[in-house]
Design a protein around this motif. Structure first.
Motif, PDB file in Angstrom:
ATOM      1  N   VAL A  74      13.721 -68.773   9.166  1.00  0.00           N
ATOM      2  CA  VAL A  74      14.330 -67.562   8.603  1.00  0.00           C
ATOM      3  C   VAL A  74      13.323 -66.412   8.611  1.00  0.00           C
ATOM      4  CG1 VAL A  74      15.301 -66.534   6.509  1.00  0.00           C
ATOM      5  CG2 VAL A  74      15.980 -68.844   7.203  1.00  0.00           C
ATOM      6  N   ALA A  75      12.094 -66.706   8.224  1.00  0.00           N
ATOM      7  CA  ALA A  75      11.061 -65.664   8.223  1.00  0.00           C
ATOM      8  C   ALA A  75      10.827 -65.134   9.632  1.00  0.00           C
ATOM      9  CB  ALA A  75       9.767 -66.229   7.644  1.00  0.00           C
ATOM     10  N   ALA A  76      10.796 -66.034  10.611  1.00  0.00           N
ATOM     11  CA  ALA A  76      10.582 -65.604  11.996  1.00  0.00           C
ATOM     12  C   ALA A  76      11.722 -64.717  12.485  1.00  0.00           C
ATOM     13  CB  ALA A  76      10.443 -66.833  12.897  1.00  0.00           C
ATOM     14  N   MET A  77      12.969 -65.080  12.119  1.00  0.00           N
ATOM     15  CA  MET A  77      14.116 -64.257  12.519  1.00  0.00           C
ATOM     16  C   MET A  77      14.079 -62.889  11.847  1.00  0.00           C
ATOM     17  SD  MET A  77      17.374 -66.836  12.898  1.00  0.00           S
ATOM     18  CE  MET A  77      17.227 -67.556  11.264  1.00  0.00           C
ATOM     19  N   LEU A  78      13.691 -62.862  10.574  1.00  0.00           N
ATOM     20  CA  LEU A  78      13.607 -61.577   9.874  1.00  0.00           C
ATOM     21  C   LEU A  78      12.566 -60.663  10.513  1.00  0.00           C
ATOM     22  CD1 LEU A  78      13.827 -62.765   6.146  1.00  0.00           C
ATOM     23  CD2 LEU A  78      15.522 -61.389   7.366  1.00  0.00           C
ATOM     24  N   ILE A  79      11.446 -61.251  10.918  1.00  0.00           N
ATOM     25  CA  ILE A  79      10.379 -60.450  11.518  1.00  0.00           C
ATOM     26  C   ILE A  79      10.713 -60.085  12.961  1.00  0.00           C
ATOM     27  CG2 ILE A  79       7.955 -60.486  12.246  1.00  0.00           C
ATOM     28  CD1 ILE A  79       7.430 -62.343   9.830  1.00  0.00           C
ATOM     29  N   GLY A  80      11.197 -61.086  13.729  1.00  0.00           N
ATOM     30  CA  GLY A  80      11.403 -60.864  15.160  1.00  0.00           C
ATOM     31  C   GLY A  80      12.691 -60.159  15.509  1.00  0.00           C
ATOM     32  N   LEU A  81      13.810 -60.541  14.862  1.00  0.00           N
ATOM     33  CA  LEU A  81      15.109 -59.990  15.227  1.00  0.00           C
ATOM     34  C   LEU A  81      15.510 -58.799  14.367  1.00  0.00           C
ATOM     35  CD1 LEU A  81      17.095 -63.316  15.824  1.00  0.00           C
ATOM     36  CD2 LEU A  81      15.902 -61.883  17.504  1.00  0.00           C
ATOM     37  N   ALA A  82      15.215 -58.877  13.078  1.00  0.00           N
ATOM     38  CA  ALA A  82      15.625 -57.795  12.173  1.00  0.00           C
ATOM     39  C   ALA A  82      14.520 -56.778  11.948  1.00  0.00           C
ATOM     40  CB  ALA A  82      16.070 -58.383  10.826  1.00  0.00           C
ATOM     41  N   ALA A  83      13.355 -56.989  12.574  1.00  0.00           N
ATOM     42  CA  ALA A  83      12.224 -56.061  12.453  1.00  0.00           C
ATOM     43  C   ALA A  83      11.859 -55.801  10.998  1.00  0.00           C
ATOM     44  CB  ALA A  83      12.541 -54.736  13.160  1.00  0.00           C
ATOM     45  N   THR A  84      11.945 -56.841  10.181  1.00  0.00           N
ATOM     46  CA  THR A  84      11.585 -56.728   8.769  1.00  0.00           C
ATOM     47  C   THR A  84      10.071 -56.791   8.630  1.00  0.00           C
ATOM     48  OG1 THR A  84      13.623 -57.890   8.198  1.00  0.00           O
ATOM     49  CG2 THR A  84      11.965 -57.700   6.464  1.00  0.00           C
ATOM     50  N   SER A  85       9.517 -55.953   7.776  1.00  0.00           N
ATOM     51  CA  SER A  85       8.071 -55.970   7.583  1.00  0.00           C
ATOM     52  C   SER A  85       7.663 -57.240   6.845  1.00  0.00           C
ATOM     53  CB  SER A  85       7.622 -54.747   6.776  1.00  0.00           C
ATOM     54  OG  SER A  85       8.083 -54.833   5.434  1.00  0.00           O
ATOM     55  N   LEU A  86       6.413 -57.640   7.040  1.00  0.00           N
ATOM     56  CA  LEU A  86       5.907 -58.847   6.379  1.00  0.00           C
ATOM     57  C   LEU A  86       5.971 -58.699   4.862  1.00  0.00           C
ATOM     58  CD1 LEU A  86       4.723 -61.586   7.122  1.00  0.00           C
ATOM     59  CD2 LEU A  86       2.442 -60.580   6.990  1.00  0.00           C
ATOM     60  N   LYS A  87       5.711 -57.488   4.382  1.00  0.00           N
ATOM     61  CA  LYS A  87       5.777 -57.221   2.942  1.00  0.00           C
ATOM     62  C   LYS A  87       7.179 -57.510   2.404  1.00  0.00           C
ATOM     63  CE  LYS A  87       5.253 -53.396  -0.350  1.00  0.00           C
ATOM     64  NZ  LYS A  87       4.889 -51.970  -0.503  1.00  0.00           N
ATOM     65  N   ASN A  88       8.211 -57.067   3.126  1.00  0.00           N
ATOM     66  CA  ASN A  88       9.594 -57.296   2.681  1.00  0.00           C
ATOM     67  C   ASN A  88      10.015 -58.755   2.821  1.00  0.00           C
ATOM     68  OD1 ASN A  88      10.092 -54.662   1.878  1.00  0.00           O
ATOM     69  ND2 ASN A  88      10.758 -54.019   3.918  1.00  0.00           N
ATOM     70  N   VAL A  89       9.425 -59.461   3.791  1.00  0.00           N
ATOM     71  CA  VAL A  89       9.712 -60.898   3.915  1.00  0.00           C
ATOM     72  C   VAL A  89       9.253 -61.631   2.655  1.00  0.00           C
ATOM     73  CG1 VAL A  89       9.108 -63.009   5.152  1.00  0.00           C
ATOM     74  CG2 VAL A  89       9.701 -60.941   6.427  1.00  0.00           C
ATOM     75  N   PHE A  90       8.051 -61.291   2.189  1.00  0.00           N
ATOM     76  CA  PHE A  90       7.567 -61.905   0.945  1.00  0.00           C
ATOM     77  C   PHE A  90       8.452 -61.523  -0.237  1.00  0.00           C
ATOM     78  CE2 PHE A  90       3.548 -62.505   3.245  1.00  0.00           C
ATOM     79  CZ  PHE A  90       3.225 -63.795   2.826  1.00  0.00           C
ATOM     80  N   LEU A  91       8.921 -60.280  -0.251  1.00  0.00           N
ATOM     81  CA  LEU A  91       9.791 -59.831  -1.339  1.00  0.00           C
ATOM     82  C   LEU A  91      11.109 -60.603  -1.323  1.00  0.00           C
ATOM     83  CD1 LEU A  91      10.005 -57.778  -3.647  1.00  0.00           C
ATOM     84  CD2 LEU A  91      11.065 -56.186  -2.043  1.00  0.00           C
ATOM     85  N   LEU A  92      11.683 -60.801  -0.143  1.00  0.00           N
ATOM     86  CA  LEU A  92      12.936 -61.548  -0.024  1.00  0.00           C
ATOM     87  C   LEU A  92      12.748 -63.026  -0.396  1.00  0.00           C
ATOM     88  CD1 LEU A  92      14.266 -59.996   3.307  1.00  0.00           C
ATOM     89  CD2 LEU A  92      15.263 -59.710   1.032  1.00  0.00           C
ATOM     90  N   ALA A  93      11.554 -63.546  -0.154  1.00  0.00           N
ATOM     91  CA  ALA A  93      11.288 -64.949  -0.482  1.00  0.00           C
ATOM     92  C   ALA A  93      11.336 -65.208  -1.980  1.00  0.00           C
ATOM     93  CB  ALA A  93       9.929 -65.365   0.072  1.00  0.00           C
ATOM     94  N   ALA A  94      11.221 -64.147  -2.776  1.00  0.00           N
ATOM     95  CA  ALA A  94      11.291 -64.305  -4.230  1.00  0.00           C
ATOM     96  C   ALA A  94      12.718 -64.575  -4.704  1.00  0.00           C
ATOM     97  CB  ALA A  94      10.744 -63.054  -4.915  1.00  0.00           C
ATOM     98  N   ILE A  95      13.703 -64.199  -3.895  1.00  0.00           N
ATOM     99  CA  ILE A  95      15.104 -64.344  -4.329  1.00  0.00           C
ATOM    100  C   ILE A  95      15.481 -65.800  -4.576  1.00  0.00           C
ATOM    101  CG2 ILE A  95      17.506 -63.975  -3.649  1.00  0.00           C
ATOM    102  CD1 ILE A  95      16.578 -61.416  -2.214  1.00  0.00           C
ATOM    103  N   PRO A  96      15.256 -66.723  -3.633  1.00  0.00           N
ATOM    104  CA  PRO A  96      15.591 -68.124  -3.931  1.00  0.00           C
ATOM    105  C   PRO A  96      14.791 -68.684  -5.096  1.00  0.00           C
ATOM    106  CG  PRO A  96      14.430 -67.937  -1.835  1.00  0.00           C
ATOM    107  CD  PRO A  96      14.802 -66.561  -2.236  1.00  0.00           C
ATOM    108  N   SER A  97      13.560 -68.210  -5.284  1.00  0.00           N
ATOM    109  CA  SER A  97      12.765 -68.683  -6.416  1.00  0.00           C
ATOM    110  C   SER A  97      13.416 -68.304  -7.742  1.00  0.00           C
ATOM    111  CB  SER A  97      11.353 -68.094  -6.348  1.00  0.00           C
ATOM    112  OG  SER A  97      10.728 -68.429  -5.130  1.00  0.00           O
ATOM    113  N   VAL A  98      13.901 -67.073  -7.828  1.00  0.00           N
ATOM    114  CA  VAL A  98      14.578 -66.627  -9.047  1.00  0.00           C
ATOM    115  C   VAL A  98      15.880 -67.403  -9.240  1.00  0.00           C
ATOM    116  CG1 VAL A  98      15.720 -64.661 -10.158  1.00  0.00           C
ATOM    117  CG2 VAL A  98      13.543 -64.327  -8.972  1.00  0.00           C
TER     118      VAL A  98
END
Length: 275
Positions: free
Chosen positions: A38-62
């Motif tokens: 999922v992280a690879a797709m966000l970075i490679g396909l959706a051009a999501t910044s690494l900072k936002n990938v870490f931010l999105l990773a907090a959602i399942p934790s919450v």
């Protein structure tokens, strides 16, 4: 980790503890496969910044925290009386020899259970390209997903000790093969078979801890269990690296295989029963 393992044991009937721990480990390994993809797709396909990938990773934790607080109900603990307060001393006094022998065998096994990075290095040295090693790492986790679920269920049927012995035997065989074979094809097959060790041993080890100790001391018992693994993990990798450097790759892997075999012999002293 220890409170989580104790909670799983508390909310599961004894006859299904292996299955419960197998499901937990299967989901954990599935996350290890899906998360990076999922992280690879966000970075490679959706051009999501690494900072936002870490931010999105907090959602399942919450989300997990909300589910844990709202959906999991614990049985109230009775207040400790006098010298019967839970703790390491009480655990050592109230548990029989089987639990102590199990921890001893686990320590010996862990001393031979070095970081998996050495397995990846061995395959790289054999000529498997980095991209191939990365794919094998994902495939290895897929094997672990299936194996831990099946292995947990089997431990409820055939016994914990038998499954752990089988798992440690697979581990010893894999390490011996990594010491003896040089064929890239065989190294790939053996590495994928390595995932079977986790399925056979991981759920059964945790279920065995819950089987061997009183319910009010499970948290402390799992603390000792995870502590023993942590104590053995650092010297295991240091020792493996030193042996590889001084005596060669075959000697390092054969040492790991030998320690797994010794641990299996020690485990034979633990009473079978359900365990």
């Amino acid at each position: 980790t220890s409170p989580r393992d104790a909670l799983i044991a508390d909310v599961t009937i004894p006859e299904l503890r292996g299955t419960a721990f197998g499901i937990h480990r299967a989901m954990d390994h599935a996350g290890a496969v899906v998360g990076p993809l999922v992280a690879a797709m966000l970075i490679g396909l959706a051009a999501t910044s690494l900072k936002n990938v870490f931010l999105l990773a907090a959602i399942p934790s919450v989300a997990v925290m909300i589910i844990l607080v709202a959906g999991v109900k614990e049985t109230p603990r009775p207040a400790p009386v006098g010298d019967h307060a839970p703790g390491f001393g009480s655990l050592w006094e109230e548990t029989g020899g089987d639990f102590k022998v199990f921890l001893s065998s686990l320590l010996v096994f862990t001393l031979g259970n070095s970081t998996d990075a050495f397995l990846l290095l061995r395959m790289t040295d054999a000529g498997i390209p980095a991209a191939g090693v990365a794919l094998l790492w994902s495939a290895h986790h897929l094997v672990k997903v299936a194996a831990t679920y099946v292995g947990g269920r089997l431990s409820d049927r055939v016994g914990r000790r038998r499954m752990i012995l089988l798992g440690w035997t697979v581990y010893a065989a894999v390490y011996a093969a990594f010491a003896l074979v040089d064929s890239r094809a065989w190294l790939v097959i053996v590495f994928l078979a390595y995932g079977l060790y986790f399925g056979l041993a991981e759920p059964s080890e945790k279920a065995l801890v819950a089987d061997l100790v009183p319910a009010h001391l499970r948290g402390t018992a799992f603390g000792c269990f995870n502590g023993v693994i942590s104590i053995g993990a650092l010297p295991a990798s240091l020792m493996f690296g030193v042996i590889w450097k001084l005596f060669g790759v075959s000697a390092a892997f054969m040492t790991g295989a030998g320690l797994a075999a010794v641990a299996a012999v020690l485990l034979l002293r633990v009473s079978p029963g359900l365990s």
